[in-house]
Design a protein around this motif. Structure first.
Motif, PDB file in Angstrom:
ATOM      1  N   ALA A  84       0.808  -1.214   0.000  1.00  0.00           N
ATOM      2  CA  ALA A  84       0.000   0.000   0.000  1.00  0.00           C
ATOM      3  C   ALA A  84       0.844   1.269   0.000  1.00  0.00           C
ATOM      4  O   ALA A  84       0.460   2.292  -0.576  1.00  0.00           O
ATOM      5  N   GLY A  85       2.005   1.216   0.605  1.00  0.00           N
ATOM      6  CA  GLY A  85       2.835   2.403   0.693  1.00  0.00           C
ATOM      7  C   GLY A  85       3.665   2.695  -0.545  1.00  0.00           C
ATOM      8  O   GLY A  85       4.314   3.746  -0.628  1.00  0.00           O
ATOM      9  N   LYS A  86       3.663   1.786  -1.508  1.00  0.00           N
ATOM     10  CA  LYS A  86       4.466   1.948  -2.720  1.00  0.00           C
ATOM     11  C   LYS A  86       3.714   2.765  -3.772  1.00  0.00           C
ATOM     12  O   LYS A  86       2.484   2.816  -3.795  1.00  0.00           O
ATOM     13  N   TRP A 105       5.520  -2.636  -9.369  1.00  0.00           N
ATOM     14  CA  TRP A 105       4.949  -3.976  -9.479  1.00  0.00           C
ATOM     15  C   TRP A 105       5.761  -5.007  -8.698  1.00  0.00           C
ATOM     16  O   TRP A 105       5.308  -6.121  -8.485  1.00  0.00           O
ATOM     17  N   GLU A 106       6.912  -4.634  -8.294  1.00  0.00           N
ATOM     18  CA  GLU A 106       7.790  -5.539  -7.557  1.00  0.00           C
ATOM     19  C   GLU A 106       7.217  -5.811  -6.164  1.00  0.00           C
ATOM     20  O   GLU A 106       6.811  -4.903  -5.451  1.00  0.00           O
ATOM     21  N   LEU A 107       7.206  -7.074  -5.783  1.00  0.00           N
ATOM     22  CA  LEU A 107       6.752  -7.471  -4.448  1.00  0.00           C
ATOM     23  C   LEU A 107       7.898  -8.162  -3.720  1.00  0.00           C
ATOM     24  O   LEU A 107       8.441  -9.157  -4.214  1.00  0.00           O
TER      25      LEU A 107
END
Length: 426
Positions: free
Chosen positions: A257-259, A264-266
């Motif tokens: 949520a903070g990105k 798209w990177e997790l």
């Protein structure tokens, strides 16, 4: 005279020295490895730099010197993916353990965000792309429309795909090249003609089988996502990468949520995978320097890939026609060459052949006895059945050399094939 040229002897020697285990297996010894469509020869530098960064304990999401270096490694590779490999003017990079995961992920994002009544794909897609489109169609209650193959060329004609697109198409998924026939699809024309029907159509392109054989240009193609797998591109296993256009990057997707919305990177990245891919780009650019005076990395890369492609298609011609002394596949009695339409400009270095009257698995086993590694594409494999039926054949022996293979290895393969056909053909 052929328009395709083999590498000069000095270049051929340098290229072969850049890879591991080209003409032997570390356990079984000498062999011809013509199964690069199932993987690829490994670039030494890619393996070495991956090993180097794997040794380090540092997390890249920190601010000390080594962490900053790891961040720079990733950023360099992302620039290589976007601008150098894909020719992109915009977009972001996504990564996963495999290209198959990315096919499913990206298809699902489009299906969940873009209104539509149908999804269009082709009968030749790899299961990771075809099944992703099918899964999304079933999940969202859409129709799955499947373009027919051309059994002569081994590809998909532009009109066969475009006629399935309408204003209610959610997205189009089309491969760049077939891993059975070697046919290269005219993606640029497919996208251009499809968008005459639906101007804002989203398009995913599975380029896993083409990336190591030719230049890709997403800006010219107009696709919203392009996926490739480094392990088939002289590199190491354990990653898949995708270019994602700016407009697709803004769609709702899994993220912290903070990105920023375009991230798209997790989770934490793997710097060693990024470093190994940059080593591949360095290698291709070094080939480009032999034929191009530019200092621009994209231009050198394009020159290098075109140099590779010319050598590979010269090898392809040698496979088909022989060397003047050794017969080629077209002239060896008892051998059938599939999808031999005479236009190599629309092919990658992948051939489907048969030893007449012999099951493909039996032929592959006979090649193995002669220290040649090839692969059978046969029913009922989930990786083959749909595509073989679409192409109108029961199976084939897939032959897939790479640019680091020499003309002498092609000649050796042809001699072995002639002996096998004489022994087995009915």
């Amino acid at each position: 005279m052929s328009q395709y040229k083999l590498f000069p002897k000095e270049t051929m020697a340098r290229v072969r020295d850049a890879f591991y285990w080209i003409d032997e297996d570390p356990k079984s010894g000498k062999r011809l490895f013509f199964e690069n469509s199932g993987g690829s020869f490994r670039l030494k530098k890619a393996v070495e730099v991956k090993s180097l960064y794997e040794e380090l304990p540092d997390c890249p999401e920190r601010t000390h010197e080594r962490a900053l270096e790891l961040i720079a490694v990733q950023k360099k590779a992302e620039e290589d993916i976007l601008r150098v490999i894909c020719g992109a003017n915009d977009g972001v990079v996504d990564c996963a353990l495999t290209a198959s995961q990315l096919n499913f992920k990206l298809a699902e994002v489009l299906a969940e965000n873009i209104p539509g009544k149908n999804i269009v794909t082709s009968s030749l897609e790899h299961p990771s792309a075809f099944d992703a489109a099918k899964y999304c169609a079933e999940k969202m209650g859409m129709e799955l429309r499947v373009a027919k193959a051309n059994p002569v060329t081994g590809g998909i004609d532009v009109d066969e795909i475009v006629k399935l697109v309408d204003k209610d198409t959610c997205f189009l998924s089309v491969m760049y090249a077939s891993n059975i026939s070697g046919a290269v699809m005219d993606v640029e024309s497919i996208v251009r003609e499809a968008r005459k029907i639906k101007p804002d159509l989203y398009v995913i392109c599975d380029a896993v089988q083409h990336a190591m054989h030719g230049v890709m240009d997403v800006a010219a193609m107009g696709v919203d996502a392009l996926i490739f797998a480094p392990y088939k591109f002289f590199c190491t296993r354990g990653s898949g990468y995708a270019y994602i256009s700016d407009r697709m990057a803004q769609l709702r997707h899994h993220k912290l949520a903070g990105k920023d919305q375009r991230v798209w990177e997790l989770g934490s990245p793997t710097p060693s995978n990024f470093a190994s891919l940059t080593a591949v780009v360095d290698y291709v650019c070094s080939l480009g320097q032999e034929v191009c005076e530019s200092t621009d990395r994209r231009e050198l890369y394009v020159a290098g890939m075109n140099y590779i492609r010319s050598h590979e298609l010269a090898l392809y011609e040698r496979l088909l026609n022989g060397n003047g002394t050794q017969k080629g596949l077209r002239d060896i009695e008892g051998v059938t060459v599939y999808f031999d339409d005479g236009d190599l400009s629309k092919k990658d270095l992948i051939l489907g052949i048969a030893i007449n009257g012999v099951h493909c698995a039996e032929a592959v086993a006979e090649y193995a006895k002669n220290n040649v590694t090839v692969f059978e594409r046969v029913k009922p494999s989930i990786y083959s059945t749909r595509m073989l039926e679409a192409l109108g054949i029961d199976g084939c022996v897939r032959v897939s050399p790479l640019h680091c293979n020499s003309p002498e290895e092609i000649d050796a393969f042809l001699a072995i094939t002639e002996a096998i056909a004489k022994k087995l053909a009915k």
